[in-house]
Write a protein that holds these residues in place. Structure first.
Motif, PDB file in Angstrom:
ATOM      1  N   PHE A   1     -20.322  50.882 114.433  1.00  0.00           N
ATOM      2  CA  PHE A   1     -20.881  52.105 113.847  1.00  0.00           C
ATOM      3  C   PHE A   1     -19.874  52.763 112.903  1.00  0.00           C
ATOM      4  N   PHE A   2     -18.621  52.804 113.321  1.00  0.00           N
ATOM      5  CA  PHE A   2     -17.605  53.486 112.526  1.00  0.00           C
ATOM      6  C   PHE A   2     -17.436  52.817 111.170  1.00  0.00           C
ATOM      7  N   GLU A   3     -17.345  51.492 111.178  1.00  0.00           N
ATOM      8  CA  GLU A   3     -17.149  50.773 109.917  1.00  0.00           C
ATOM      9  C   GLU A   3     -18.463  50.626 109.148  1.00  0.00           C
ATOM     10  N   GLY A   4     -19.546  50.380 109.864  1.00  0.00           N
ATOM     11  CA  GLY A   4     -20.829  50.181 109.186  1.00  0.00           C
ATOM     12  C   GLY A   4     -21.308  51.425 108.467  1.00  0.00           C
TER      13      GLY A   4
ATOM     14  N   ILE B   1     -17.941  56.150 108.761  1.00  0.00           N
ATOM     15  CA  ILE B   1     -17.767  57.465 109.384  1.00  0.00           C
ATOM     16  C   ILE B   1     -16.442  58.099 108.975  1.00  0.00           C
ATOM     17  N   GLY B   2     -15.441  57.263 108.795  1.00  0.00           N
ATOM     18  CA  GLY B   2     -14.117  57.796 108.492  1.00  0.00           C
ATOM     19  C   GLY B   2     -13.977  58.398 107.107  1.00  0.00           C
ATOM     20  N   THR B   3     -14.845  58.017 106.191  1.00  0.00           N
ATOM     21  CA  THR B   3     -14.677  58.484 104.805  1.00  0.00           C
ATOM     22  C   THR B   3     -15.807  59.377 104.324  1.00  0.00           C
ATOM     23  N   ASN B   4     -16.914  59.416 105.051  1.00  0.00           N
ATOM     24  CA  ASN B   4     -18.065  60.203 104.595  1.00  0.00           C
ATOM     25  C   ASN B   4     -18.026  61.625 105.147  1.00  0.00           C
ATOM     26  N   SER B   5     -18.909  62.443 104.606  1.00  0.00           N
ATOM     27  CA  SER B   5     -19.106  63.785 105.161  1.00  0.00           C
ATOM     28  C   SER B   5     -20.515  63.926 105.739  1.00  0.00           C
ATOM     29  N   ILE B   6     -21.281  62.849 105.693  1.00  0.00           N
ATOM     30  CA  ILE B   6     -22.605  62.822 106.308  1.00  0.00           C
ATOM     31  C   ILE B   6     -23.002  61.359 106.468  1.00  0.00           C
ATOM     32  N   ASN B   7     -23.675  61.070 107.552  1.00  0.00           N
ATOM     33  CA  ASN B   7     -24.211  59.721 107.746  1.00  0.00           C
ATOM     34  C   ASN B   7     -25.455  59.835 108.623  1.00  0.00           C
ATOM     35  N   TYR B   8     -26.177  58.741 108.750  1.00  0.00           N
ATOM     36  CA  TYR B   8     -27.487  58.772 109.415  1.00  0.00           C
ATOM     37  C   TYR B   8     -27.377  59.192 110.883  1.00  0.00           C
ATOM     38  N   VAL B   9     -26.392  58.646 111.590  1.00  0.00           N
ATOM     39  CA  VAL B   9     -26.248  58.946 113.021  1.00  0.00           C
ATOM     40  C   VAL B   9     -25.935  60.423 113.225  1.00  0.00           C
ATOM     41  N   ALA B  10     -24.978  60.939 112.479  1.00  0.00           N
ATOM     42  CA  ALA B  10     -24.616  62.348 112.630  1.00  0.00           C
ATOM     43  C   ALA B  10     -25.780  63.262 112.251  1.00  0.00           C
TER      44      ALA B  10
ATOM     45  N   LEU C   1     -20.255  61.479 117.980  1.00  0.00           N
ATOM     46  CA  LEU C   1     -19.909  60.090 117.671  1.00  0.00           C
ATOM     47  C   LEU C   1     -20.111  59.808 116.186  1.00  0.00           C
ATOM     48  N   GLY C   2     -21.098  60.466 115.606  1.00  0.00           N
ATOM     49  CA  GLY C   2     -21.378  60.252 114.184  1.00  0.00           C
ATOM     50  C   GLY C   2     -20.320  60.833 113.264  1.00  0.00           C
ATOM     51  N   VAL C   3     -19.594  61.855 113.717  1.00  0.00           N
ATOM     52  CA  VAL C   3     -18.575  62.465 112.852  1.00  0.00           C
ATOM     53  C   VAL C   3     -17.184  61.929 113.167  1.00  0.00           C
ATOM     54  N   GLY C   4     -17.099  60.991 114.107  1.00  0.00           N
ATOM     55  CA  GLY C   4     -15.797  60.401 114.425  1.00  0.00           C
ATOM     56  C   GLY C   4     -15.106  61.018 115.618  1.00  0.00           C
ATOM     57  N   ALA C   5     -15.754  62.011 116.252  1.00  0.00           N
ATOM     58  CA  ALA C   5     -15.150  62.664 117.419  1.00  0.00           C
ATOM     59  C   ALA C   5     -15.564  61.907 118.680  1.00  0.00           C
TER      60      ALA C   5
ATOM     61  N   ALA D   1     -16.565  68.116 114.075  1.00  0.00           N
ATOM     62  CA  ALA D   1     -17.399  68.220 112.867  1.00  0.00           C
ATOM     63  C   ALA D   1     -16.684  69.018 111.788  1.00  0.00           C
ATOM     64  N   SER D   2     -15.966  70.043 112.215  1.00  0.00           N
ATOM     65  CA  SER D   2     -15.271  70.898 111.254  1.00  0.00           C
ATOM     66  C   SER D   2     -14.148  70.148 110.530  1.00  0.00           C
ATOM     67  N   GLN D   3     -13.412  69.348 111.295  1.00  0.00           N
ATOM     68  CA  GLN D   3     -12.257  68.662 110.704  1.00  0.00           C
ATOM     69  C   GLN D   3     -12.599  67.265 110.211  1.00  0.00           C
ATOM     70  N   GLY D   4     -13.637  66.648 110.785  1.00  0.00           N
ATOM     71  CA  GLY D   4     -14.055  65.321 110.354  1.00  0.00           C
ATOM     72  C   GLY D   4     -12.921  64.320 110.433  1.00  0.00           C
ATOM     73  N   GLN D   5     -13.002  63.306 109.582  1.00  0.00           N
ATOM     74  CA  GLN D   5     -11.926  62.328 109.484  1.00  0.00           C
ATOM     75  C   GLN D   5     -11.175  62.581 108.166  1.00  0.00           C
ATOM     76  N   GLN D   6     -11.686  62.027 107.084  1.00  0.00           N
ATOM     77  CA  GLN D   6     -11.082  62.365 105.793  1.00  0.00           C
ATOM     78  C   GLN D   6     -11.758  63.583 105.162  1.00  0.00           C
ATOM     79  N   GLN D   7     -13.034  63.817 105.569  1.00  0.00           N
ATOM     80  CA  GLN D   7     -13.771  64.960 105.045  1.00  0.00           C
ATOM     81  C   GLN D   7     -14.456  65.671 106.207  1.00  0.00           C
ATOM     82  N   ALA D   8     -14.691  66.952 106.024  1.00  0.00           N
ATOM     83  CA  ALA D   8     -15.381  67.729 107.052  1.00  0.00           C
ATOM     84  C   ALA D   8     -16.875  67.429 107.037  1.00  0.00           C
ATOM     85  N   TYR D   9     -17.479  67.444 108.209  1.00  0.00           N
ATOM     86  CA  TYR D   9     -18.934  67.304 108.336  1.00  0.00           C
ATOM     87  C   TYR D   9     -19.520  68.709 108.454  1.00  0.00           C
TER      88      TYR D   9
END
Length: 740
Positions: A345-348, A351-360, A399-403, A481-489
């Motif tokens: 899920f993380f790579e597909g 999650i690490g580079t986006n600020s929104i994805n389908y799961v989140a 899980l969708g935002v990387g937390a 969600a606030s801090q995200g990975q590279q970007q905030a969600y």
């Protein structure tokens, strides 16, 4: 055997086997025993499983504190590595850490493989790479490929084992009184044991094919238990709805399993699939497709929008079953699937580079849909059911935002306070003339002090009130969600914050309608017996204290006291590199203010009757919104009346008409044309042409024979004359040909 793994880690397979044995024992001998004897079998079995699970958790903690040596990112032990004798050859999986370039973090004895969380942690001197304990045997062979079945035990597995067995034990104890005198008491306890066994089998699976088996076993058991009182049609309808809705999502799950199988080079092994997903050679498109298909199964099993509609109807089953389904078994199976295959899920989904994805996004929408629908329910169990949907949305969003830790930690804390709420609702029903309609309750706090106190504690934990368990896990999700990975969600953060406000408001409403005001029901309410209230207190203690298991790094506390859940549960082996959110006091204050505001609005509305929201549902412009909620966003109408109804009605009739007047007409026309064509062929071609040619050739042959017969006179002179004439003709023809 892995010499570094303890007995409990190596023999964890015994745990589901004990519960399966309990199922068979109760099934074959339960009818010959009194109720106490039947219940004792199930309670003893699950208590033994709890002891073993605590042994597993203890030895895993020891393993994390004293990690074994790991070479090239994989344990070389017999069972500790998928590449060992009992493993599936993960050290040959494409993109395994062994193939990745070494980095500074790989200098430690146990750290290996850049791009893994373990490497980063090793740099910080906190985490070491700790491989799971894998124990496998060959299941079957096909095409020269061995498919294995076994156990994969790590911190996530240990946490789930403890959670499932604690909740199941309390449900077993509670049920002895709640189901007392039930016509199918033996049947109930038998399938309660099988339900627990299926979930334990599922969380220990070492391959996704094995997970599918556990997944379906859980579904079958829930179908049986939801329809326990099958004499009433609404109960059988609810069981069928749960079963069929989950089959819709299972189509995506099975396709996702197939996609990941081929993507990872023909393996079902979880570690190998995660290893492939983390490798530079991984196909991004296949990972994305696999993740989305797997999420289809999560959507139905874990009650995510728009396939959540079966979950409130599943309240038709006995209340202890609802507690087990909503707290520790069926509905968290989907969340566990994402957590177990997180690399996919993380790579597909990037999650690490986006600020929104389908799961989140689906997690966030589910939070709001579940919370808003809880407002208009009169059945206390349905309020809790929609609350579960909303809280599952929090887990999926996390899980969708990387937390990852926040989502799994919320699964853990939610299990205790939600089980406490469901069992509390059962206690209320037990005392209030077996009704769940809050319009027939009220004033029960005076009659049921233990139930009231534990219900309030669990509600406060659900609302995220400091310092209860829900506060810490929900705050961590919002921080993630606030801090995200590279970007905030940011959008997910807003959804989660609004959900906190709504949660506090609808649970305050439920407490008021149930425990305050005048009693509006029948009979004389009374407190439930201790066998029912003791589990409530046990769960309430968990709702109060378990939040501290992942206490954030604040106030200069020792590392041994902070983030222990993250330290022991979050995988460090074949796991994505994720950034952990730090405690944000401002965000924690805002989420607390929102929860208090939700409580204050509901208090003002129900207790004081002076709320500006009074009569809101009847005001112009808001009435339609209320109707929309009453009709559950018309999703049931969409599925039942439009999808199913149209399938059974207009579409079925159209199909019948098409069959009768189009397909049959085409077939009949083809038949008539064939008959006519056959007549033409028989009469004109066969009879006249073919037979004419055959008969004509025979006539010509006969005529020629008659002519030749006349020249056969037996006179040599005549034959010589003919020979001479023929030679002369041939010579003439030859001369003529040469001259031309």
């Amino acid at each position: 055997m892995d010499p570094t793994a303890g007995w409990f880690l190596e023999n964890a397979w015994i745990i589901p086997v004990i519960m399966a044995g309990s199922f068979l024992t109760i099934l074959f001998f339960g009818k010959r025993l009194p109720e106490r004897g039947t219940a004792a079998i199930g309670i003893t079995a699950v208590a033994a499983c709890l002891v073993l699970s605590l042994g597993v958790a203890t030895q895993w903690v020891q393993r994390v504190n004293d990690p074994p040596s790991v070479e090239h990112g994989f344990d070389s032990g017999e069972h500790g590595s998928p590449g060992g004798e009992g493993g599936g050859g993960a050290d040959e999986a494409p993109g395994s850490p062994a193939e990745q370039p070494a980095g500074p973090a790989a200098e430690g004895e146990h750290a290996a493989g850049l791009g893994l969380a373990a490497a980063t942690a090793a740099e910080e001197g906190e985490h070491h790479e700790v491989p799971p304990v894998v124990h496998q045997i060959t299941w079957f062979q096909n095409g020269g490929v061995e498919f294995k079945v076994g156990t994969l035990v790590d911190g996530l597995t240990a946490m789930m084992l403890v959670t499932v067995t604690i909740i199941s034990l309390l449900v077993h104890i509670y049920s002895r009184e709640y189901l007392h005198g039930d016509v199918r008491f033996t049947h109930y306890y038998a399938f309660l044991s099988l339900f627990t066994a299926a979930m334990l089998f599922y969380v220990m699976s070492s391959s996704i094919l094995q997970m599918v088996v556990g997944w379906e076993l859980v579904g079958v058991c829930s179908f049986v238990l939801i329809g326990h009182w099958w004499e009433e049609k609404k109960n059988t309808d609810a069981a069928l709805k749960a079963f069929l809705t989950n089959r819709v999502g299972d189509v995506g799950l099975l396709l996702g399993v197939v996609v990941t199988f081929f993507a990872a080079g023909g393996t079902f092994e979880i570690l190998e699939i995660n290893g492939y997903a983390l490798s530079p050679a991984a196909n991004q498109t296949l990972l994305l497709v696999g993740a989305l298909l797997l999420f289809g199964g999560v959507t139905s099993k874990s009650g995510q929008f728009p396939l959540h509609t079966w979950l409130p109807d599943a309240m038709a089953g006995p209340t202890p079953v609802s507690a087990l389904i909503h707290a520790a078994t069926m509905v968290v199976a989907g969340v566990y699937l994402i957590a177990r295959l997180y690399a996919v899920f993380f790579e597909g989904l990037n999650i690490g580079t986006n600020s929104i994805n389908y799961v989140a996004l689906i997690g966030g929408v589910t939070i709001l849909v579940g919370a808003s629908l809880a407002f208009v329910q009169h059945d206390i169990k349905k309020v809790l059911a929609y609350s579960t949907i909303s809280q599952l949305g929090y887990m999926v969003l996390a899980l969708g935002v990387g937390a990852w830790t926040a989502g799994v930690f919320h699964l853990f804390t939610h299990a205790f306070f939600k089980a406490g709420l469901f069992l509390g609702a059962g206690s209320v029903s037990h005392a209030a003339h077996h009704t769940f309609d809050m319009r027939e309750m009220g004033g029960l706090r005076k009659h049921m002090p233990s139930t009231f106190a534990t219900f309030v504690i669990c509600t406060a934990a659900l609302m995220g009130i400091f310092p209860l368990a829900g506060f810490w896990s929900k705050d961590e999700i919002l921080a993630g969600a606030s801090q995200g990975q590279q970007q905030a969600y940011t959008l997910m953060l807003v959804m989660g914050a609004v959900g906190a406000l709504l949660t506090a408001a609808y649970m305050t409403r439920a407490i008021y309608l149930t425990f305050f005001g005048e009693y509006r029901g029948h009979g004389t309410p009374h407190e439930s017996p201790r066998i029912m209230t003791i589990p409530l207190w046990v769960l309430s203690v968990g709702a109060i204290t378990f939040g501290f298991l992942n206490f954030p790094k604040i106030l200069s506390l020792s590392e041994g006291l902070t983030t222990r859940f993250e330290h022991f549960v979050e995988p460090t082996f074949l796991f994505p590199e994720i950034e952990h959110p730090t405690f944000n006091p401002v965000l924690a204050l805002v989420s607390s203010v929102l929860a208090i505001a939700g409580f204050a609005l509901a208090y003002q509305y129900y207790w004081l009757g002076k709320s500006p929201l009074a009569g809101l549902s009847h005001r112009a412009g808001f009435r339609q919104g209320y109707v929309l909620l009453e009709n559950k966003y018309y999703l049931d109408t969409l599925y039942s009346d439009i999808v199913v109804g149209s399938t059974k009605g207009p579409i079925a009739r159209a199909s019948y008409w098409f069959n009768q007047y189009v397909i049959d007409a085409v077939v009949n026309a083809a038949g008539r044309i064939s008959v006519a064509l056959a007549g033409v062929l028989y009469r004109d071609v066969d009879q006249r042409v073919v037979d004419g040619i055959v008969n004509g050739s025979g006539y010509v042959s006969e005529s020629s024979g008659q002519v030749l017969r006349r020249i056969q006179t037996g006179k040599v002179q005549q034959y010589a004359a003919l020979l001479f004439a023929a030679a002369a003709i041939l010579a003439g023809a030859f001369v003529l040909a040469v001259s031309l």
